[in-house]
Every structure is written in structure tokens, then in C-alpha cells.
Scaffold this motif. Sequence first.
Motif, PDB file in Angstrom:
ATOM      1  N   ALA A  86       8.696 -24.551  16.249  1.00 10.88           N
ATOM      2  CA  ALA A  86       9.766 -23.687  16.743  1.00 10.88           C
ATOM      3  C   ALA A  86       9.275 -22.831  17.910  1.00 10.88           C
ATOM      4  N   VAL A  87       8.026 -22.389  17.867  1.00 18.62           N
ATOM      5  CA  VAL A  87       7.458 -21.647  18.991  1.00 18.62           C
ATOM      6  C   VAL A  87       7.316 -22.574  20.191  1.00 18.62           C
ATOM      7  N   TYR A  88       6.851 -23.803  19.969  1.00 18.39           N
ATOM      8  CA  TYR A  88       6.780 -24.768  21.067  1.00 18.39           C
ATOM      9  C   TYR A  88       8.141 -24.917  21.732  1.00 18.39           C
ATOM     10  N   ALA A  89       9.182 -25.044  20.940  1.00 18.24           N
ATOM     11  CA  ALA A  89      10.539 -25.218  21.476  1.00 18.24           C
ATOM     12  C   ALA A  89      10.974 -23.975  22.260  1.00 18.24           C
ATOM     13  N   ALA A  90      10.714 -22.790  21.733  1.00 17.96           N
ATOM     14  CA  ALA A  90      11.079 -21.551  22.429  1.00 17.96           C
ATOM     15  C   ALA A  90      10.312 -21.435  23.742  1.00 17.96           C
ATOM     16  N   ALA A  91       9.055 -21.817  23.741  1.00 17.58           N
ATOM     17  CA  ALA A  91       8.239 -21.749  24.956  1.00 17.58           C
ATOM     18  C   ALA A  91       8.750 -22.742  26.004  1.00 17.58           C
ATOM     19  N   ARG A  92       9.083 -23.952  25.572  1.00 14.84           N
ATOM     20  CA  ARG A  92       9.660 -24.935  26.506  1.00 14.84           C
ATOM     21  C   ARG A  92      10.940 -24.393  27.132  1.00 14.84           C
ATOM     22  N   GLU A  93      11.796 -23.840  26.286  1.00 10.12           N
ATOM     23  CA  GLU A  93      13.072 -23.297  26.750  1.00 10.12           C
ATOM     24  C   GLU A  93      12.857 -22.154  27.747  1.00 10.12           C
ATOM     25  N   ALA A  94      11.796 -21.370  27.555  1.00  8.23           N
ATOM     26  CA  ALA A  94      11.495 -20.250  28.444  1.00  8.23           C
ATOM     27  C   ALA A  94      10.769 -20.691  29.713  1.00  8.23           C
TER      28      ALA A  94
ATOM     29  N   SER B 285       7.687 -22.055  29.779  1.00  5.42           N
ATOM     30  CA  SER B 285       6.228 -21.984  29.631  1.00  5.42           C
ATOM     31  C   SER B 285       5.636 -23.376  29.642  1.00  5.42           C
ATOM     32  N   SER B 286       4.405 -23.463  30.124  1.00  4.25           N
ATOM     33  CA  SER B 286       3.720 -24.748  30.134  1.00  4.25           C
ATOM     34  C   SER B 286       2.594 -24.809  29.105  1.00  4.25           C
ATOM     35  N   ARG B 287       2.426 -23.721  28.357  1.00  2.94           N
ATOM     36  CA  ARG B 287       1.307 -23.684  27.401  1.00  2.94           C
ATOM     37  C   ARG B 287       1.601 -22.696  26.282  1.00  2.94           C
ATOM     38  N   VAL B 288       1.249 -23.104  25.069  1.00  2.00           N
ATOM     39  CA  VAL B 288       1.223 -22.210  23.908  1.00  2.00           C
ATOM     40  C   VAL B 288      -0.213 -22.207  23.417  1.00  2.00           C
ATOM     41  N   TYR B 289      -0.729 -21.042  23.146  1.00  3.67           N
ATOM     42  CA  TYR B 289      -2.101 -20.966  22.641  1.00  3.67           C
ATOM     43  C   TYR B 289      -2.186 -19.873  21.585  1.00  3.67           C
ATOM     44  N   TRP B 290      -3.250 -19.921  20.789  1.00  4.18           N
ATOM     45  CA  TRP B 290      -3.497 -18.899  19.769  1.00  4.18           C
ATOM     46  C   TRP B 290      -4.960 -18.914  19.405  1.00  4.18           C
ATOM     47  N   GLN B 291      -5.327 -17.970  18.560  1.00  2.00           N
ATOM     48  CA  GLN B 291      -6.696 -17.888  18.060  1.00  2.00           C
ATOM     49  C   GLN B 291      -6.663 -17.647  16.557  1.00  2.00           C
ATOM     50  N   THR B 292      -7.752 -17.981  15.914  1.00  2.00           N
ATOM     51  CA  THR B 292      -7.896 -17.706  14.490  1.00  2.00           C
ATOM     52  C   THR B 292      -9.375 -17.479  14.202  1.00  2.00           C
ATOM     53  N   GLN B 293      -9.647 -16.967  13.038  1.00  2.00           N
ATOM     54  CA  GLN B 293     -11.045 -16.776  12.646  1.00  2.00           C
ATOM     55  C   GLN B 293     -11.693 -18.127  12.367  1.00  2.00           C
ATOM     56  N   ALA B 294     -12.957 -18.234  12.694  1.00  2.00           N
ATOM     57  CA  ALA B 294     -13.698 -19.475  12.453  1.00  2.00           C
ATOM     58  C   ALA B 294     -13.692 -19.839  10.977  1.00  2.00           C
ATOM     59  N   THR B 295     -13.579 -18.850  10.095  1.00  2.00           N
ATOM     60  CA  THR B 295     -13.618 -19.092   8.653  1.00  2.00           C
ATOM     61  C   THR B 295     -12.264 -19.489   8.061  1.00  2.00           C
TER      62      THR B 295
ATOM     63  N   ASP C  41      -5.797 -28.190  14.065  1.00  2.00           N
ATOM     64  CA  ASP C  41      -6.417 -29.370  14.662  1.00  2.00           C
ATOM     65  C   ASP C  41      -5.434 -30.538  14.763  1.00  2.00           C
ATOM     66  N   LYS C  42      -4.378 -30.513  13.967  1.00  6.52           N
ATOM     67  CA  LYS C  42      -3.370 -31.580  14.003  1.00  6.52           C
ATOM     68  C   LYS C  42      -2.270 -31.313  15.022  1.00  6.52           C
ATOM     69  N   VAL C  43      -2.031 -30.043  15.349  1.00  9.70           N
ATOM     70  CA  VAL C  43      -0.873 -29.725  16.194  1.00  9.70           C
ATOM     71  C   VAL C  43      -1.252 -29.181  17.571  1.00  9.70           C
ATOM     72  N   ALA C  44      -2.551 -29.013  17.833  1.00  7.94           N
ATOM     73  CA  ALA C  44      -2.994 -28.479  19.118  1.00  7.94           C
ATOM     74  C   ALA C  44      -4.427 -28.922  19.388  1.00  7.94           C
ATOM     75  N   HIS C  45      -4.864 -28.665  20.600  1.00 10.63           N
ATOM     76  CA  HIS C  45      -6.222 -29.000  21.028  1.00 10.63           C
ATOM     77  C   HIS C  45      -7.091 -27.750  20.936  1.00 10.63           C
ATOM     78  N   HIS C  46      -8.240 -27.857  20.271  1.00 11.09           N
ATOM     79  CA  HIS C  46      -9.184 -26.741  20.209  1.00 11.09           C
ATOM     80  C   HIS C  46      -9.907 -26.662  21.547  1.00 11.09           C
ATOM     81  N   ALA C  47      -9.785 -25.531  22.228  1.00  9.88           N
ATOM     82  CA  ALA C  47     -10.294 -25.390  23.592  1.00  9.88           C
ATOM     83  C   ALA C  47     -11.742 -24.906  23.670  1.00  9.88           C
ATOM     84  N   ASP C  48     -12.400 -24.709  22.537  1.00 11.14           N
ATOM     85  CA  ASP C  48     -13.809 -24.309  22.492  1.00 11.14           C
ATOM     86  C   ASP C  48     -14.112 -22.953  23.125  1.00 11.14           C
TER      87      ASP C  48
END
Length: 153
Positions: free
Chosen positions: A109-117, A119-129, A138-145
Amino acid sequence: MPSVITIRPVTREDFSQWRQLWDGYNAFYGRAGNTALPEAITQATWDRFHNQTEPVHALVAVEGTLVVGLVHYLFHRSTTRLNEVCYLQDLFTRPSHRGLRIAPKLIEAVYAAAREAGSSRVYWQTQATNASGRALYDKVAHHADFIVYAHEL
């Protein structure tokens, strides 16, 4: 028979259920009790969702009348893109509803909202743990390292 999960923008009437999930999300990241966010931050965050001039947005996943998940995202400019990018800041599913593919629906749903707005990119962060979250991400986005650094002011 599985219940139908609907993704929709948060409404003012959702506050008490959103708040339960918001508190759970913050507790997951160690912001509870003595380390809880100040109430002013929670209130400002809630108010921003309902202010059309703010770039901050919230969607909820709903099963019947029960709010079972939340996602918060915002748009901002980038020095490497012409259009704004979308930062998915918070994602949380009610523990009793995990494993029902609610988080991927919220991300989509965020991807869809971003496309509609535009945007060319959606990104986020999370804890390594955050192993369960990362298994999904890992299934829905690319880990950018990238490694995140922060300095509190």
C-alpha cells in the motif's frame, strides 16, 4: 474462513486502537516505561497524519472494526532524484495477527501511495537483530548495504 483485511488511511476514530499498536511498536524498539517517547511526540505524530500540509501519512490494516496493523511513511526531497522519495518509517502488526501477510499488504500500500505521488523510491531501515522483519523485507525490497549513523542533538 480467513478474515478480510482492508488497508485504508487512518481516521481520527482509530486513535485508541492506533495508540495500542503505536505503543507496541515503540516497545519493540525499546521505547517503553522510562524510555518511552514523550507524550508530545505521540500527539504531534498523530496530528500530522490529519494535517493536509504535512508530508507524513498513516495507513492501517483493519479486520472488521479491529485495527490490526499500521504503517507510517513520509515524502521528502533527495539530492540524487528529481522527484521526492518515500521513507517508510514505522511498520507494526498486532502480535495476534502476525503471519497473516498483513505487513506485506501494508508495504504494498505504501508502494502504491508512493507511485501515485510520483516517487521513484521507497526505502526504510530496521535493526540488524529484527530477523523476522528482515526475512520479509528481503522478499519485498533490495537490501542496500547501508549502515545508519545517528547523532542526537
